[in-house]
Scaffold this motif. Structure first.
Motif, mmCIF file in Angstrom:
data_model
loop_
_atom_site.group_PDB
_atom_site.id
_atom_site.type_symbol
_atom_site.label_atom_id
_atom_site.label_comp_id
_atom_site.label_asym_id
_atom_site.label_seq_id
_atom_site.Cartn_x
_atom_site.Cartn_y
_atom_site.Cartn_z
ATOM 1 N N SER A 1 0.840 -1.206 0.000
ATOM 2 C CA SER A 1 0.000 0.000 0.000
ATOM 3 C C SER A 1 0.866 1.243 0.000
ATOM 4 C CB SER A 1 -0.935 0.014 1.215
ATOM 5 O OG SER A 1 -1.981 -0.895 0.994
ATOM 6 N N SER A 2 1.917 1.227 0.797
ATOM 7 C CA SER A 2 2.707 2.458 0.838
ATOM 8 C C SER A 2 3.470 2.666 -0.469
ATOM 9 C CB SER A 2 3.571 2.538 2.101
ATOM 10 O OG SER A 2 4.781 1.931 1.901
ATOM 11 N N LYS A 3 3.842 1.590 -1.162
ATOM 12 C CA LYS A 3 4.447 1.754 -2.501
ATOM 13 C C LYS A 3 3.428 2.371 -3.470
ATOM 14 C CE LYS A 3 7.717 -2.104 -2.538
ATOM 15 N NZ LYS A 3 7.831 -3.499 -2.986
ATOM 16 N N ILE A 4 2.182 1.913 -3.360
ATOM 17 C CA ILE A 4 1.148 2.447 -4.260
ATOM 18 C C ILE A 4 0.921 3.939 -3.976
ATOM 19 C CG2 ILE A 4 -1.299 2.301 -4.922
ATOM 20 C CD1 ILE A 4 -1.149 -0.720 -4.363
ATOM 21 N N PHE A 5 0.838 4.291 -2.689
ATOM 22 C CA PHE A 5 0.654 5.715 -2.357
ATOM 23 C C PHE A 5 1.804 6.540 -2.926
ATOM 24 C CE2 PHE A 5 -1.626 4.040 1.623
ATOM 25 C CZ PHE A 5 -2.853 4.056 0.973
ATOM 26 N N ASN A 6 2.978 5.962 -2.869
ATOM 27 C CA ASN A 6 4.142 6.671 -3.399
ATOM 28 C C ASN A 6 4.026 6.842 -4.914
ATOM 29 O OD1 ASN A 6 6.764 7.841 -3.322
ATOM 30 N ND2 ASN A 6 7.507 5.909 -4.198
ATOM 31 N N GLU A 7 3.606 5.796 -5.591
ATOM 32 C CA GLU A 7 3.435 5.911 -7.048
ATOM 33 C C GLU A 7 2.366 6.935 -7.395
ATOM 34 O OE1 GLU A 7 3.241 2.378 -9.494
ATOM 35 O OE2 GLU A 7 4.228 1.199 -7.954
ATOM 36 N N LEU A 8 1.300 6.951 -6.584
ATOM 37 C CA LEU A 8 0.206 7.899 -6.841
ATOM 38 C C LEU A 8 0.578 9.311 -6.412
ATOM 39 C CD1 LEU A 8 -2.934 5.893 -5.593
ATOM 40 C CD2 LEU A 8 -2.232 6.278 -7.951
ATOM 41 N N ASN A 9 1.652 9.409 -5.639
ATOM 42 C CA ASN A 9 2.105 10.715 -5.152
ATOM 43 C C ASN A 9 0.990 11.428 -4.385
ATOM 44 O OD1 ASN A 9 3.840 12.794 -4.727
ATOM 45 N ND2 ASN A 9 3.545 13.764 -6.733
ATOM 46 N N THR A 10 0.235 10.632 -3.598
ATOM 47 C CA THR A 10 -0.927 11.211 -2.907
ATOM 48 C C THR A 10 -0.706 11.292 -1.398
ATOM 49 O OG1 THR A 10 -3.289 10.974 -2.498
ATOM 50 C CG2 THR A 10 -2.042 8.939 -2.673
ATOM 51 N N LYS A 11 -1.363 12.272 -0.799
ATOM 52 C CA LYS A 11 -1.326 12.379 0.666
ATOM 53 C C LYS A 11 -2.645 11.883 1.252
ATOM 54 C CE LYS A 11 2.225 15.714 1.266
ATOM 55 N NZ LYS A 11 2.672 15.706 -0.140
ATOM 56 N N LYS A 12 -3.544 11.503 0.379
ATOM 57 C CA LYS A 12 -4.882 11.097 0.843
ATOM 58 C C LYS A 12 -4.885 9.599 1.122
ATOM 59 C CE LYS A 12 -6.528 15.206 0.039
ATOM 60 N NZ LYS A 12 -6.880 16.112 1.139
ATOM 61 N N THR A 13 -4.447 9.262 2.324
ATOM 62 C CA THR A 13 -4.317 7.839 2.644
ATOM 63 C C THR A 13 -5.106 7.462 3.899
ATOM 64 O OG1 THR A 13 -2.361 8.274 3.965
ATOM 65 C CG2 THR A 13 -1.989 7.771 1.651
ATOM 66 N N THR B 1 -15.561 9.553 -0.071
ATOM 67 C CA THR B 1 -16.047 10.211 -1.284
ATOM 68 C C THR B 1 -15.128 9.838 -2.453
ATOM 69 O OG1 THR B 1 -14.913 12.116 -0.364
ATOM 70 C CG2 THR B 1 -17.294 12.285 -0.539
ATOM 71 N N PHE B 2 -15.745 9.661 -3.596
ATOM 72 C CA PHE B 2 -14.974 9.336 -4.801
ATOM 73 C C PHE B 2 -14.584 10.656 -5.450
ATOM 74 C CE2 PHE B 2 -13.918 7.828 -8.952
ATOM 75 C CZ PHE B 2 -13.517 6.502 -8.772
ATOM 76 N N GLY B 3 -13.279 10.838 -5.653
ATOM 77 C CA GLY B 3 -12.838 12.113 -6.216
ATOM 78 C C GLY B 3 -11.896 12.843 -5.271
ATOM 79 N N THR B 4 -11.403 12.103 -4.283
ATOM 80 C CA THR B 4 -10.521 12.737 -3.295
ATOM 81 C C THR B 4 -9.070 12.822 -3.782
ATOM 82 O OG1 THR B 4 -11.957 11.874 -1.575
ATOM 83 C CG2 THR B 4 -9.803 12.621 -0.861
ATOM 84 N N LEU B 5 -8.691 11.923 -4.666
ATOM 85 C CA LEU B 5 -7.313 11.969 -5.178
ATOM 86 C C LEU B 5 -7.041 13.357 -5.768
ATOM 87 C CD1 LEU B 5 -4.671 10.388 -5.913
ATOM 88 C CD2 LEU B 5 -5.709 9.975 -8.141
ATOM 89 N N GLU B 6 -5.916 13.942 -5.351
ATOM 90 C CA GLU B 6 -5.606 15.320 -5.737
ATOM 91 C C GLU B 6 -5.504 15.449 -7.254
ATOM 92 O OE1 GLU B 6 -3.889 13.292 -3.726
ATOM 93 O OE2 GLU B 6 -2.979 14.335 -2.034
ATOM 94 N N GLU B 7 -6.054 16.526 -7.789
ATOM 95 C CA GLU B 7 -5.850 16.815 -9.216
ATOM 96 C C GLU B 7 -4.588 17.659 -9.366
ATOM 97 O OE1 GLU B 7 -9.189 17.520 -11.935
ATOM 98 O OE2 GLU B 7 -10.436 17.511 -10.130
ATOM 99 N N ASN B 8 -4.080 17.643 -10.578
ATOM 100 C CA ASN B 8 -2.878 18.411 -10.932
ATOM 101 C C ASN B 8 -1.609 17.951 -10.215
ATOM 102 O OD1 ASN B 8 -4.312 20.009 -12.756
ATOM 103 N ND2 ASN B 8 -5.114 21.193 -11.018
ATOM 104 N N ILE B 9 -1.635 16.735 -9.675
ATOM 105 C CA ILE B 9 -0.378 16.170 -9.181
ATOM 106 C C ILE B 9 0.260 15.380 -10.318
ATOM 107 C CG2 ILE B 9 -0.868 16.004 -6.705
ATOM 108 C CD1 ILE B 9 -1.769 13.088 -7.235
ATOM 109 N N ILE B 10 1.564 15.161 -10.188
ATOM 110 C CA ILE B 10 2.244 14.334 -11.195
ATOM 111 C C ILE B 10 2.569 12.998 -10.536
ATOM 112 C CG2 ILE B 10 4.300 14.107 -12.668
ATOM 113 C CD1 ILE B 10 2.835 16.500 -13.589
ATOM 114 N N LEU B 11 2.118 11.944 -11.169
ATOM 115 C CA LEU B 11 2.373 10.605 -10.624
ATOM 116 C C LEU B 11 3.859 10.287 -10.682
ATOM 117 C CD1 LEU B 11 -0.482 8.679 -12.481
ATOM 118 C CD2 LEU B 11 -0.537 9.608 -10.167
ATOM 119 N N ASN B 12 4.294 9.451 -9.745
ATOM 120 C CA ASN B 12 5.660 8.943 -9.862
ATOM 121 C C ASN B 12 5.682 7.815 -10.881
ATOM 122 O OD1 ASN B 12 7.077 10.650 -8.090
ATOM 123 N ND2 ASN B 12 6.079 9.618 -6.362
#
Ligand code: MSP
Length: 508
Positions: free
Chosen positions: A467-479, A486-497
């Motif tokens: 899971s933490s590898k996936i969060f890192n790939e997604l470059n997200t803080k929403k964990t 809610t669906f749609g929480t993943l940050e927009e305008n981030i760049i994935l790893n």
């Protein structure tokens, strides 16, 4: 204030030869503890080692060292194994801890002074490896009904605990708390095989060996190991000081997770001890089944297993955790084999989860340089995916509350499988050829990334490293747990790893 959750594993006999079966209880307990933490509980997760008894005394003698030297050396093996499995215990108790030993002496004395323990003579059969007393009718042909080894006749002056006195109270407690013992079959087994035929007073001291906690008012006797061991669940909280912060906060335990062969101790002896001490009883004891090899015991003498660390080295910690959690319906016996571990890893972790994450992140890089946006051009199939991902939180919660860990995981895998199918049906590669479909393509990738994020949050308790590898790939803080409501929480305008392979397909 957060609700508390106190969960325990049994305390293990120190061993240089732990096998995957030993890891089973602890991996499951760890996942439940992590799940409760994720969902906002103030969790206290305890494990430890059960270090007294004739068996240890004998082994130390063979090694030419004192029992304490023996256990001190070997204890690191348990800690190292739990570290390699990512076991997130809050407290590790050793029954040779001074405060535990003193507390056990006080428990014994209190029970003696209030006449719940009395002095008599013990004549009967004893199984040294299991540290269990048996009657002649239980140990047919002098064979221990638990482990199949020979029991020996012992006769000595001993103290007894008045189990018989608590029989009716115990039955009443079972009646009033139908979920106290799970699965239900184990409760029936306790009632029909042990309690209803009549509880006999239990021998709770020994004089034939020394390696135990001495009865302080009669030092020829040492306290029976199971009285010593079961007490760990309260001595670690500060008992006999029931006013201590930890005791006040965490007792009674919410869940004692134990293997089926020690349900008897946890659902008969332990509740009766607690009733005698005038303490609340634990809320639940779950007796899980055994992992077997070729349908039989995992055994050192048969040499039919490897050190679990070898599997971890070869396949990764999460493959081992996942296998233990997913393969066997929780409560049943199950068969362990390396082939099954490999095919589980390939099917669920490499082909389903790993493939989905890899495909999605690779496509995001290929078509949008890893930039995340959500133009929300959704159609019917997207709504199905979104609803599936959104309903997962409650479904997993229901399953986890029933301790159906394998089913909870399967629900998550099912959503991931659907997401793979969603890719095949929406064919992002063909949309990519048409500039006017860019927003539709971005939406599909967003829906996939968000589904992956939601699944990764819910997988954290089971396969935390992945899971933490996936969060890192997604470059997200929403964990966090709330973020999946809610669906749609993943940050927009981030760049994935960049994508990394989570699980290689194993070909053997
Ligand atoms: N020391 C006692 C427990 C005292 S608790 C107050 C004890 N220790 S143990 O080391 O023998 O077992 C620890 C746990 O490992 C138990 O829950 C036991 O059921 C579990 N397992 C040991 N072998 C196992 C399998 N093959 N499969 C699944 N669990 C198994 O009992």
């Amino acid at each position: 204030m957060a609700k508390k959750y106190y969960i325990t594993t049994p305390i293990y006999y120190p061993s240089a030869n732990f096998h995957i079966g030993h890891c089973y209880t602890t991996i499951i307990a760890d996942s439940i503890a992590r799940y409760k933490r994720l969902t906002g509980y103030d969790v206290y997760f305890q494990t430890g080692t059960d270090e007294h008894g004739e068996k240890i005394e004998k082994k130390a003698k063979e090694a030419g060292i004192t029992p304490k030297e023996y256990v001190d050396k070997i204890i690191e093996n348990a800690k190292d194994l739990w570290a390699s499995l990512g076991i997130s215990y809050d407290y590790f108790i050793r029954t040779t801890d001074k405060n535990h030993e003193e507390a056990v002496q006080k428990i014994f004395k209190k029970l003696y002074e209030q006449n719940d323990i009395y002095k008599g003579e013990y004549k009967g059969l004893y199984c040294v490896p299991c540290e269990s007393f048996w009657t002649e009718s239980q140990a047919v042909n002098n064979i221990c009904p638990d482990c199949g080894r020979e029991v020996k006749e012992v006769s000595e002056e001993a103290y007894f605990f008045r189990l018989s006195k608590y029989q009716d109270k115990l039955i009443k407690f079972y009646d009033e708390h139908p979920d106290f013992i799970l699965p239900l079959s184990r409760k029936n087994e306790m009632l029909n095989n042990f309690i209803k035929p009549g509880l006999e007073d239990l021998c709770v001291s020994r004089t034939s060996f020394k390696w135990g906690i001495p009865v302080d008012f009669d030092p020829n006797h040492v306290v029976y190991v199971w009285i010593d061991a079961l007490s760990n669940y309260i001595t670690s909280l500060g008992y006999p000081n029931t006013k201590s912060e930890k005791f006040q906060k965490y007792w009674p335990a919410d869940l004692h997770l134990v293997g089926k062969e020690i349900v008897r101790f946890h659902t008969i002896i332990w509740p009766c001890m607690l009733m005698a001490l005038n303490l609340e009883l634990p809320k639940q004891v779950f007796g899980h089944g055994w992992l077997k090899i070729d349908g039989g015991k995992i055994s050192k003498s048969l040499g039919n297993y490897k050190d679990p660390r070898e599997y971890i080295k070869e396949y990764g910690v999460d493959a081992v955790r996942y296998y233990a959690l997913r393969e066997v319906p929780f409560g049943n016996d199950g068969n362990f084999s390396e082939e099954a571990l490999i095919s589980r890893t390939n099917a669920d972790l490499a082909n389903n989860l790993g493939n989905l994450v890899n495909r999605t992140i690779s496509m995001s890089h290929k078509y949008f340089d890893g930039l995340v946006t959500n133009p929300k051009i959704n159609t019917e199939i997207d709504e199905i995916l979104i609803n599936k991902a959104l309903s997962l939180k409650d479904i997993v919660e229901t399953k986890m509350n029933e301790l159906k860990v394998n089913e909870a995981i399967d629900e998550i895998m099912d959503t991931l499988r659907f997401a793979n199918k969603y890719i095949d049906e929406t064919t992002p590669w063909s949309l990519a050829k048409d500039e006017t479909k860019k927003n539709r393509l971005a939406t599909i990738l967003y829906n996939l990334l968000e589904t992956i994020r939601i699944c990764a949050v819910l997988l954290t308790p089971f396969i935390p490293t992945t899971s933490s590898k996936i969060f890192n790939e997604l470059n997200t803080k929403k964990t966090d747990y709330d973020s999946i409501s809610t669906f749609g929480t993943l940050e927009e305008n981030i760049i994935l790893n960049k994508p990394e392979i989570l699980f290689n397909r194993i070909d053997k």
